[in-house]
Structures are given as structure tokens and as C-alpha cells.
Design an enzyme around this catalytic site. Structure first.
Site, PDB file in Angstrom:
ATOM      1  N   SER A  15      -4.651   8.751   8.147  1.00 45.53           N
ATOM      2  CA  SER A  15      -4.765  10.206   7.983  1.00 45.53           C
ATOM      3  C   SER A  15      -6.139  10.668   8.444  1.00 45.53           C
ATOM      4  CB  SER A  15      -4.550  10.612   6.516  1.00 45.53           C
ATOM      5  OG  SER A  15      -5.548  10.040   5.686  1.00 45.53           O
ATOM      6  N   ARG A  41       2.456   5.692   4.093  1.00 46.53           N
ATOM      7  CA  ARG A  41       1.594   6.596   4.850  1.00 46.53           C
ATOM      8  C   ARG A  41       1.261   6.022   6.216  1.00 46.53           C
ATOM      9  NH1 ARG A  41       0.573   9.693   7.458  1.00 46.53           N
ATOM     10  NH2 ARG A  41      -1.008  11.320   7.573  1.00 46.53           N
ATOM     11  N   ASP A  61      -6.174  -3.326   0.720  1.00 49.52           N
ATOM     12  CA  ASP A  61      -7.167  -2.707  -0.155  1.00 49.52           C
ATOM     13  C   ASP A  61      -8.489  -3.381   0.161  1.00 49.52           C
ATOM     14  OD1 ASP A  61      -8.837  -1.795  -2.134  1.00 49.52           O
ATOM     15  OD2 ASP A  61      -7.484  -2.255  -3.800  1.00 49.52           O
ATOM     16  N   LYS A 119     -18.626  -8.770   6.287  1.00 47.93           N
ATOM     17  CA  LYS A 119     -18.700 -10.197   5.959  1.00 47.93           C
ATOM     18  C   LYS A 119     -17.631 -10.988   6.689  1.00 47.93           C
ATOM     19  CE  LYS A 119     -18.308 -13.439   2.071  1.00 47.93           C
ATOM     20  NZ  LYS A 119     -18.140 -13.570   0.583  1.00 47.93           N
ATOM     21  N   SER A 135     -20.341   7.843   6.357  1.00 45.48           N
ATOM     22  CA  SER A 135     -21.056   8.265   5.144  1.00 45.48           C
ATOM     23  C   SER A 135     -20.737   9.738   4.898  1.00 45.48           C
ATOM     24  CB  SER A 135     -22.557   8.007   5.283  1.00 45.48           C
ATOM     25  OG  SER A 135     -23.103   8.705   6.395  1.00 45.48           O
ATOM     26  N   THR A 182      -9.923  18.168   5.914  1.00 51.00           N
ATOM     27  CA  THR A 182      -8.973  17.081   5.696  1.00 51.00           C
ATOM     28  C   THR A 182      -8.393  17.231   4.292  1.00 51.00           C
ATOM     29  OG1 THR A 182     -10.624  15.555   4.765  1.00 51.00           O
ATOM     30  CG2 THR A 182     -10.331  15.543   7.171  1.00 51.00           C
TER      31      THR A 182
END
Length: 242
Positions: A15, A41, A61, A119, A135, A182
Site C-alpha cells: 500500500s 492485502r 512480520d 542483519k 523515517s 496515505t
């Protein structure tokens, strides 16, 4: 910039800004993996993009390290990693009403998630690869109710600078959007979304609120510019000036 046949992972690509970037990258000839927590989604986003053969979807996740490890094992080598993911539901509250679990979800999605992507993703990238994280203006123009988001955005930019040094020559950058139209604003402003965004548009030097494509353009630039790293690119319509 020629990204034909390059492979790009976009976390949050289901999205908003991530979806706009996925569209741009697919149209430019890249192979794209859009990832997020909601499988339905992601499938809807795939349909919105016309079910291109060069597009994969992956439910993940990124706050869970085992999920991130499994994601990279599944998709293999990459050229670029992008994350626009942010879970701010319930986090825009004055301190007396702030639920610590909501604050923790912001940290997990916008700080720990990028840390885990770096990582486990860096070993999959070549020397010309890049990582780009998102950010936000709250780090520079904090407001009441926004202490958690302001803090996490600032921390993410610090992480980006450190990763640019540690992971060199892989490039690591951030985009700091201003107010962008958004669905996240439904969580922030509720029924007053349109009114709130219109009021800010009048204040901004550019005279309008940002759109997802504005941020996609900025991320696309950072993916392709081989001489930019450890940088925060501000795309906020002059918000820091007012």
C-alpha cells in the site's frame, strides 16, 4: 537509472508509498518482491499492479527474526532492499493515554525491523547494492501526541548512518517524508483526515500535501545513485521551514 533485471525487496509494498515504488520498479523492468504482514492485502496489491510476472509477494512480520531469516532464504540474492513499513496504530497519544504496547509496535516496525533486514539482507546484496528506509518529518517537527514516532524516526536515521559505515560498500540511506496522503492518516486524524491535510497544505511552501509517488521518486533516486550513502533525503514540501 537502469534497473532492468535487478531484484528489489519492498517491505510495506502492499500500500501507499511502497506500492507506488513497486509500480515504478516493475515498469522499469525490475523483478520485485513486495512483503508485508497481510497476505490478502499483498494479493490485492498484486492485482492492482496487473499481476505482472516479475512481481512476487511474501507475507512477513519484520519484527520477528525468524520471519526475516525465512524471507531471505526464500527470495535469495537481491540488488536492493527497501522498507516503508510502519505500525503506528494507537501510538499518537498524549503521554497519560499512551499504551506502551502501541509504542513498542512502532519501535518494532520502524527500528528493529530495518535492523533485522540489514542483519540478514546485507549478505544477500552485492557490492553495488543498497538499503533504503523511511523515517519522517516528526523527527524534525514533533508535535503533542507524536513523541514516540518522533523518537523512532530520529533513531532510524542514526541507525542508517551507522549501517552505511558498517556495511560499506553497500549503500544505506533514509527518506524522510513530510505529510503524505496515505491511509496512515486515518489512524492519526480519523474523521478529520481531509480537514487536517488541507490545513497543512495551506502552510507548506509547495502549497500541497505529498502523494505516494513523490516518495517513490525519492526512493527510486537513492536506489540508483551510487554516490549517496548515510544520507537522509527530505521530501516534505518545505515543512521544516514553516
Amino acid at each position: 537509472m537502469n534497473i532492468t533485471n535487478q531484484k528489489i525487496l519492498i517491505v510495506g509494498g502492499g500500500s501507499g508509498m511502497g506500492l507506488a515504488l513497486a509500480r515504478r520498479c516493475v515498469e522499469a523492468g525490475a523483478a520485485v518482491v513486495i512483503a508485508g504482514r497481510g497476505h490478502d492485502r499483498l494479493q490485492q496489491a498484486r492485482e492492482e499492479l496487473g499481476n505482472p510476472a516479475a512481481l512476487e509477494v511474501a507475507a512477513v512480520d519484520i519484527a520477528r527474526e525468524d520471519h526475516v531469516v525465512e524471507l531471505f532464504a526464500r527470495i535469495g540474492g537481491l540488488d536492493h532492499v527497501v522498507s516503508t513499513a510502519a505500525d503506528i496504530e494507537g501510538a499518537y497519544q498524549l503521554l497519560p493515554e499512551l499504551d506502551l504496547k502501541a509504542a513498542q509496535r512502532v519501535v518494532e516496525s520502524k527500528l528493529y525491523g530495518p535492523l533485522l533486514l540489514a542483519k540478514h539482507g546485507a549478505p544477500r546484496l552485492g557490492v553495488t547494492g543498497s538499503m533504503t528506509f523511511v523515517s519522517g518529518i516528526a523527527a524534525y517537527r514533533p508535535a503533542a501526541r507524536g513523541s514516540v514516532v518522533a523518537a523512532v524516526n530520529a533513531a532510524l536515521e542514526g541507525l542508517v548512518r551507522a549501517l552505511a559505515v558498517e556495511l560499506a560498500p553497500i549503500r544505506v540511506n533514509a527518506v524522510s517524508p513530510g505529510w503524505v496522503d496515505t491511509t496512515i492518516w486515518t489512524q492519526v486524524a480519523g474523521d478529520r483526515k481531509a480537514e487536517t491535510l488541507a490545513a497543512m497544505a495551506q502552510r507548506l511552501p509547495v502549497g500541497r500535501i505529498g502523494q505516494p509517488d513523490d516518495i517513490a521518486d525519492a526512493i527510486f533516486f537513492l536506489i540508483g545513485n551510487g554516490f549517496t550513502t548515510g544520507t537522509t533525503l527530505h521530501v516534505e514540501g518545505g515543512h521544516r521551514l514553516v
